[in-house]
Design a protein around this motif. Structure first.
Motif, PDB file in Angstrom:
ATOM      1  N   LEU A 178       0.835  -1.214   0.000  1.00  0.00           N
ATOM      2  CA  LEU A 178       0.000   0.000   0.000  1.00  0.00           C
ATOM      3  C   LEU A 178       0.857   1.246   0.000  1.00  0.00           C
ATOM      4  CD1 LEU A 178      -2.345  -1.401   2.754  1.00  0.00           C
ATOM      5  CD2 LEU A 178      -3.167  -0.696   0.479  1.00  0.00           C
ATOM      6  N   HIS A 182      -1.244   7.418   3.124  1.00  0.00           N
ATOM      7  CA  HIS A 182      -2.619   7.364   3.618  1.00  0.00           C
ATOM      8  C   HIS A 182      -2.672   6.509   4.876  1.00  0.00           C
ATOM      9  CE1 HIS A 182      -4.905   9.672   0.851  1.00  0.00           C
ATOM     10  NE2 HIS A 182      -4.606   8.951  -0.214  1.00  0.00           N
ATOM     11  N   THR A 227      -9.022  -3.747  -4.829  1.00  0.00           N
ATOM     12  CA  THR A 227      -8.393  -3.921  -6.147  1.00  0.00           C
ATOM     13  C   THR A 227      -7.275  -4.964  -6.069  1.00  0.00           C
ATOM     14  OG1 THR A 227      -8.912  -1.637  -6.724  1.00  0.00           O
ATOM     15  CG2 THR A 227      -7.156  -2.701  -8.003  1.00  0.00           C
ATOM     16  N   ARG A 231      -7.179  -8.667  -7.935  1.00  0.00           N
ATOM     17  CA  ARG A 231      -6.084  -9.196  -8.760  1.00  0.00           C
ATOM     18  C   ARG A 231      -5.640 -10.571  -8.235  1.00  0.00           C
ATOM     19  NH1 ARG A 231      -3.062  -3.364 -10.087  1.00  0.00           N
ATOM     20  NH2 ARG A 231      -4.965  -2.462 -10.974  1.00  0.00           N
ATOM     21  N   THR A 282     -10.250   8.223   7.018  1.00  0.00           N
ATOM     22  CA  THR A 282      -9.099   9.014   7.417  1.00  0.00           C
ATOM     23  C   THR A 282      -9.405   9.779   8.710  1.00  0.00           C
ATOM     24  OG1 THR A 282      -8.462   9.233   5.109  1.00  0.00           O
ATOM     25  CG2 THR A 282      -7.516  10.824   6.653  1.00  0.00           C
ATOM     26  N   LYS A 376     -14.741   6.224  -5.135  1.00  0.00           N
ATOM     27  CA  LYS A 376     -13.695   5.377  -4.539  1.00  0.00           C
ATOM     28  C   LYS A 376     -13.102   4.540  -5.663  1.00  0.00           C
ATOM     29  CE  LYS A 376     -12.579   5.417  -0.158  1.00  0.00           C
ATOM     30  NZ  LYS A 376     -11.409   4.959   0.594  1.00  0.00           N
ATOM     31  N   TYR A 380      -8.774   4.634  -3.296  1.00  0.00           N
ATOM     32  CA  TYR A 380      -8.552   6.062  -3.055  1.00  0.00           C
ATOM     33  C   TYR A 380      -9.887   6.800  -3.079  1.00  0.00           C
ATOM     34  CZ  TYR A 380      -3.523   5.641  -4.215  1.00  0.00           C
ATOM     35  OH  TYR A 380      -2.191   5.326  -4.244  1.00  0.00           O
ATOM     36  N   ALA A 433      -6.237  13.146 -19.355  1.00  0.00           N
ATOM     37  CA  ALA A 433      -5.746  12.326 -18.233  1.00  0.00           C
ATOM     38  C   ALA A 433      -4.402  12.872 -17.750  1.00  0.00           C
ATOM     39  CB  ALA A 433      -5.609  10.868 -18.660  1.00  0.00           C
ATOM     40  N   ASP A 434      -3.523  13.202 -18.690  1.00  0.00           N
ATOM     41  CA  ASP A 434      -2.210  13.760 -18.315  1.00  0.00           C
ATOM     42  C   ASP A 434      -2.365  15.087 -17.573  1.00  0.00           C
ATOM     43  OD1 ASP A 434      -0.962  11.656 -19.486  1.00  0.00           O
ATOM     44  OD2 ASP A 434      -0.365  12.729 -21.314  1.00  0.00           O
ATOM     45  N   PRO A 442      -1.904  11.116 -10.308  1.00  0.00           N
ATOM     46  CA  PRO A 442      -2.246  10.135 -11.352  1.00  0.00           C
ATOM     47  C   PRO A 442      -3.502   9.317 -11.043  1.00  0.00           C
ATOM     48  CG  PRO A 442       0.109  10.116 -10.972  1.00  0.00           C
ATOM     49  CD  PRO A 442      -0.484  11.028  -9.924  1.00  0.00           C
TER      50      PRO A 442
HETATM   51  C1  MCA Z   1      -0.646   5.980 -15.651  1.00  0.00           C
HETATM   52  N1  MCA Z   1       0.248   6.451 -14.794  1.00  0.00           N
HETATM   53  C2  MCA Z   1       0.342   7.761 -15.008  1.00  0.00           C
HETATM   54  C3  MCA Z   1      -0.574   8.102 -16.037  1.00  0.00           C
HETATM   55  N2  MCA Z   1      -1.151   6.967 -16.419  1.00  0.00           N
HETATM   56  N3  MCA Z   1       1.099   8.680 -14.443  1.00  0.00           N
HETATM   57  C4  MCA Z   1       0.969   9.957 -14.869  1.00  0.00           C
HETATM   58  N4  MCA Z   1       0.128  10.339 -15.847  1.00  0.00           N
HETATM   59  C5  MCA Z   1      -0.666   9.455 -16.459  1.00  0.00           C
HETATM   60  N5  MCA Z   1      -1.496   9.872 -17.422  1.00  0.00           N
HETATM   61  C6  MCA Z   1       1.044   5.662 -13.819  1.00  0.00           C
HETATM   62  C7  MCA Z   1       0.476   5.598 -12.422  1.00  0.00           C
HETATM   63  O1  MCA Z   1       0.914   6.657 -11.636  1.00  0.00           O
HETATM   64  C8  MCA Z   1       1.074   4.282 -11.921  1.00  0.00           C
HETATM   65  O2  MCA Z   1       2.398   4.417 -11.527  1.00  0.00           O
HETATM   66  C9  MCA Z   1       1.081   3.428 -13.132  1.00  0.00           C
HETATM   67  O3  MCA Z   1       1.049   4.328 -14.250  1.00  0.00           O
HETATM   68  C10 MCA Z   1      -0.105   2.499 -13.155  1.00  0.00           C
HETATM   69  O4  MCA Z   1      -1.224   3.300 -12.849  1.00  0.00           O
HETATM   70  P1  MCA Z   1      -2.590   2.731 -12.397  1.00  0.00           P
HETATM   71  O5  MCA Z   1      -3.082   1.837 -13.451  1.00  0.00           O
HETATM   72  O6  MCA Z   1      -3.440   3.831 -11.960  1.00  0.00           O
HETATM   73  O7  MCA Z   1      -2.207   1.941 -11.092  1.00  0.00           O
HETATM   74  P2  MCA Z   1      -2.822   0.646 -10.648  1.00  0.00           P
HETATM   75  O8  MCA Z   1      -1.830  -0.447 -10.790  1.00  0.00           O
HETATM   76  O9  MCA Z   1      -4.144   0.442 -11.318  1.00  0.00           O
HETATM   77  O10 MCA Z   1      -3.113   0.907  -9.112  1.00  0.00           O
HETATM   78  C11 MCA Z   1      -3.921   0.030  -8.400  1.00  0.00           C
HETATM   79  C12 MCA Z   1      -3.536   0.041  -6.950  1.00  0.00           C
HETATM   80  C13 MCA Z   1      -3.626   1.475  -6.445  1.00  0.00           C
HETATM   81  C14 MCA Z   1      -2.118  -0.511  -6.796  1.00  0.00           C
HETATM   82  C15 MCA Z   1      -4.508  -0.847  -6.228  1.00  0.00           C
HETATM   83  O11 MCA Z   1      -4.892   1.991  -6.776  1.00  0.00           O
HETATM   84  C16 MCA Z   1      -3.368   1.605  -4.975  1.00  0.00           C
HETATM   85  O12 MCA Z   1      -2.227   1.534  -4.513  1.00  0.00           O
HETATM   86  N6  MCA Z   1      -4.441   1.816  -4.165  1.00  0.00           N
HETATM   87  C17 MCA Z   1      -4.328   1.954  -2.740  1.00  0.00           C
HETATM   88  C18 MCA Z   1      -5.119   3.134  -2.271  1.00  0.00           C
HETATM   89  C19 MCA Z   1      -5.058   3.295  -0.769  1.00  0.00           C
HETATM   90  O13 MCA Z   1      -4.072   2.943  -0.102  1.00  0.00           O
HETATM   91  N7  MCA Z   1      -6.103   3.841  -0.200  1.00  0.00           N
HETATM   92  C20 MCA Z   1      -6.135   4.040   1.219  1.00  0.00           C
HETATM   93  C21 MCA Z   1      -6.886   5.296   1.485  1.00  0.00           C
HETATM   94  P3  MCA Z   1       2.959   3.644 -10.259  1.00  0.00           P
HETATM   95  O14 MCA Z   1       2.397   2.270 -10.334  1.00  0.00           O
HETATM   96  O15 MCA Z   1       4.421   3.733 -10.391  1.00  0.00           O
HETATM   97  O16 MCA Z   1       2.404   4.401  -9.096  1.00  0.00           O
HETATM   98  S1  MCA Z   1      -8.320   4.855   2.380  1.00  0.00           S
HETATM   99  C22 MCA Z   1      -7.879   4.910   3.978  1.00  0.00           C
HETATM  100  O17 MCA Z   1      -6.719   5.105   4.334  1.00  0.00           O
HETATM  101  C23 MCA Z   1      -9.033   4.600   4.905  1.00  0.00           C
HETATM  102  C24 MCA Z   1      -8.755   5.073   6.280  1.00  0.00           C
HETATM  103  C25 MCA Z   1      -9.259   3.114   4.894  1.00  0.00           C
HETATM  104  O18 MCA Z   1     -10.373   2.665   5.237  1.00  0.00           O
HETATM  105  O19 MCA Z   1      -8.316   2.408   4.538  1.00  0.00           O
END
Ligand code: MCA
Ligand code: AMP
Length: 470
Positions: A178, A182, A227, A231, A282, A376, A380, A433-434, A442
C-alpha cells in the motif's frame, strides 16, 4: 502518555521493517530515527516525501519520537494539489532521500535526507495524547483536499482496538504494497506492526508475485484494498503457489472500500480461507472490523471496534447514516473550523456519510454513500469537484461533469463527460488524463472520456449526473 512504540526503547536486533533486500532492525530504526528526531525537534511541522522506502518509515518515526507533526506527501502529487497542501500545512522541513528530485513548490523548505543509520542518544519524552501526530490529506465532495489532524491518542486507540479484534501480536509479520501517504498503508500497515513490536515487509509496489513470495516465507498477515484482492482472485484458481501461500496465512484483511462478493468467493473456493473486512475513514481511523476468531461474512464489515460508539441516524427501512464517537477520532481539519463543525452533529457525533444497516448480531452492512460526488477508485477517495475544476482549466474544455462508474478492478473508474470548446477538435482522452495527473495526482485521472454537445441540466441549471449514465 505511554510510548507509542514501546519496542523502540528495547532497541533489539530484531527485524522491524523490510523493503526487498533492505532490512531495518528495531535497533537500527531507533538509531536512525532517534538521531533524526534530535535534528527536527522544534521544527513546527515536517513534510515527508512518502516514497515506498525505509526512509519514509525512519522519517515518520523520527517525527513521532520528536513530537513534530508529520505531513506525508504522495510523491506523485501534481503541481496544484502539492501547492495547496504545502501552503495549507506550512511545513518548515521536508524529509526525503538523496536520490529524490523535489518539485519547485517544496523549494522553500529545508531539505533533510533521511539517514538509515545513526546513534539515538536519549530519546525525548513522549508528548501528550492530544499532540498532533500526522496530518493526512483527504478529498471531500467539493474544494481541495482537507488536512485531517490525527493526534497520538487516535493512533494508539485504533491500533490497540485492532490488536484486540485480530489477536495481533509481536509474532505477526505483515506484508503489503500500500502507499505510505494514507491511513491504510502508513498507520495500519507500518505503525501497526511497530506498535505491536512485530514486523512488516513492504513490497515497494503491489504484485501478486510479491504477496506469494512473502506469505510463503514467513509473513502471517496481508493487508490490501479490494483492487489488490481482485487481482489475487483473478490469479488464484490457476496459481498453486499463491493458493498455498494464502491458505497458510493467519489473516487476510481487506479495507478502504467494499470487497465484492465474487472476489470473496473465488478466494475462499481456492484456498479455504475467508478475507475479513474492516471499515474506517481518514478522519475516524478504524470503526468496525470482522474478528480473527469470528469468521467472515461477505457484505459486512464486522461490529464496531472496542471503544467506538456507532449509531445509525435518520433511519428509514433499517438504513441510516453511520455516525460515530470515540478515542479513535481526529481532532479536526487543519485551518478549517467551518468544515470541522459541519462534520459533526450538534450532539457531537461525526457524520461518516456512509449509509448502512446493522444485522441482528451487530454486524454492520454498508450499503452506499450519501454523496454521489465522492468516488472510490482503487481504494482512493476522490472528489468529483476537484477533477471538474482542473478540467475546466483546460483550454479545450467548455463544460465538464465527472462521475464514477462500476469497474471490476478499481471498484469505480473515473469518467469525464466533456463538452469541448471546439466540437471539431476535442481534446484527446490521454491529454486530459495527463492534465489531471500533472495538476492533482495520477490516481485522479479520468480513465474514460465521453464527449457530449451539452450536459443534461434540470430547470435550475444544475447538472443531472444520474442522467449521464442513463
Ligand atoms: C498511468 N500512470 C500515469 C498516467 N497513467 N502517471 C501519470 N500520468 C498518467 N497519465 C502511472 C500511475 O501513476 C502508476 O504508476 C502506473 O502508471 C499504473 O497506474 P494505475 O493503473 O493507476 O495503477 P494501478 O496499478 O491500477 O493501481 C492500483 C492500486 C492502487 C495498486 C490498487 O490503486 C493503490 O495503490 N491503491 C491503494 C489506495 C489506498 O491505499 N487507499 C487508502 C486510502 P505507479 O504504479 O508507479 O504508481 S483509504 C484509507 O486510508 C481509509 C482510512 C481506509 O479505510 O483504509
Ligand atoms: P478515506 O477516508 O479516504 O480513506 O475513505 C473512507 C471511506 O472508505 C469510508 O467512508 C467508506 O466509504 C470507505 N470504506 C472504507 N473501508 C470500507 C469497507 N470495508 N467497505 C466499504 N467501504 C469502505
Amino acid at each position: 502518555m505511554s510510548p507509542l512504540f514501546p519496542s523502540l526503547y528495547a532497541a533489539e536486533p530484531r527485524e522491524a521493517v523490510r523493503f526487498g533486500e533492505h532490512v531495518l532492525t528495531y535497533a537500527e530504526l531507533v538509531g536512525a530515527a532517534g538521531s533524526l528526531a534530535s535534528r527536527i525537534a522544534g521544527a513546527g511541522r515536517v513534510a515527508v516525501w512518502a516514497t515506498p522506502t525505509p526512509r519514509t518509515v525512519v522519517g515518520v518515526v523520527a517525527a513521532l519520537v520528536a513530537g513534530v507533526p508529520a505531513v506525508p506527501l504522495n510523491p506523485k502529487t501534481g503541481e496544484r494539489e502539492l501547492a495547496h497542501i504545502v501552503g495549507d500545512s506550512e511545513p518548515t522541513v521536508v524529509l526525503t532521500s538523496p536520490e529524490d528530485q523535489l518539485p519547485s513548490s517544496l523549494a522553500g523548505l529545508t531539505r533533510i535526507d533521511v539517514p538509515l543509520t545513526g546513534t539515538a542518544g536519549e530519546l525525548p519524552a513522549e508528548p501528550g495524547d492530544e499532540t498532533p501526530a500526522l496530518i493526512v490529506y483527504t478529498s471531500g465532495t467539493t474544494g481541495p483536499p482537507k488536512g485531517a489532524v490525527l493526534p497520538r491518542r487516535a493512533i494508539a486507540a485504533t491500533l490497540d482496538a485492532l490488536r484486540e479484534a485480530w489477536a495481533w501480536t509481536a509474532d505477526d509479520v505483515l506484508v503489503h504494497g500500500l502507499p505510505l501517504f494514507h491511513v491504510h498503508g502508513l498507520i495500519l500497515g507500518i505503525l501497526g506492526p511497530l506498535r505491536r513490536g512485530g514486523s512488516v515487509r513492504h513490497l515497494g509496489r503491489f504484485s501478486v508475485e510479491g504477496v506469494t513470495r512473502e506469505l510463503s516465507t514467513g509473513a502471517t498477515m496481508l493487508f490490501g484494498v479490494p483492487t489488490m484482492y481482485h487481482r489475487i482472485a483473478e490469479a488464484v484458481a490457476s496459481d498453486r503457489e499463491l493458493t498455498k501461500a494464502l491458505a497458510g496465512a493467519r489473516l487476510l484483511v481487506s479495507g478502504s472500500a467494499a470487497l465484492p462478493a465474487p472476489d470473496h468467493r473465488r478466494i475462499t473456493r481456492a484456498t479455504g480461507r475467508a478475507v475479513i473486512e474492516r471499515y474506517g475513514m481518514t478522519e475516524t481511523l478504524m470503526l468496525c472490523a470482522e474478528r480473527a476468531d469470528g469468521g467472515a461474512r461477505p457484505g459486512t464489515v464486522g461490529a464496531p471496534l472496542p471503544g467506538v460508539d456507532l449509531r445509525l441516524a435518520d433511519e428509514a427501512d433499517g438504513i441510516g447514516e453511520i455516525q460515530v464517537r470515540g478515542p479513535n477520532l481526529f481532532s479536526g481539519y487543519l485551518n478549517r473550523p467551518d468544515a470541522t463543525a459541519a462534520a459533526f452533529t450538534d450532539d457531537g457525533w461525526f457524520r461518516t456519510g456512509d449509509m448502512a444497516s446493522v444485522d441482528e448480531d451487530g454486524q454492520v452492512r454498508i450499503v452506499g454513500r450519501k454523496a454521489t460526488d465522492l468516488i472510490k477508485s482503487g481504494g482512493y477517495k476522490i472528489g468529483a469537484g476537484e477533477i471538474e475544476n482542473v478540467l475546466l482549466d483546460h483550454p479545450g474544455v467548455r463544460e465538464v461533469a465527472v462521475t464514477g462508474e462500476p469497474d471490476d478492478d478499481l471498484g469505480e473508474r473515473i469518467v469525464a463527460w466533456i463538452v469541448p470548446r471546439n466540437p471539431q477538435l476535442p481534446p484527446g482522452a490521454a491529454e486530459l488524463a495527463d492534465h489531471v495527473a500533472a495538476q492533482l495526482a495520477p490516481h485522479k485521472r479520468p480513465r474514460v472520456v465521453r464527449y457530449l454537445s451539452e450536459l443534461p441540466r434540470n430547470d435550475m441549471g444544475k447538472i443531472m449526473k444520474r442522467a449521464l449514465h442513463a
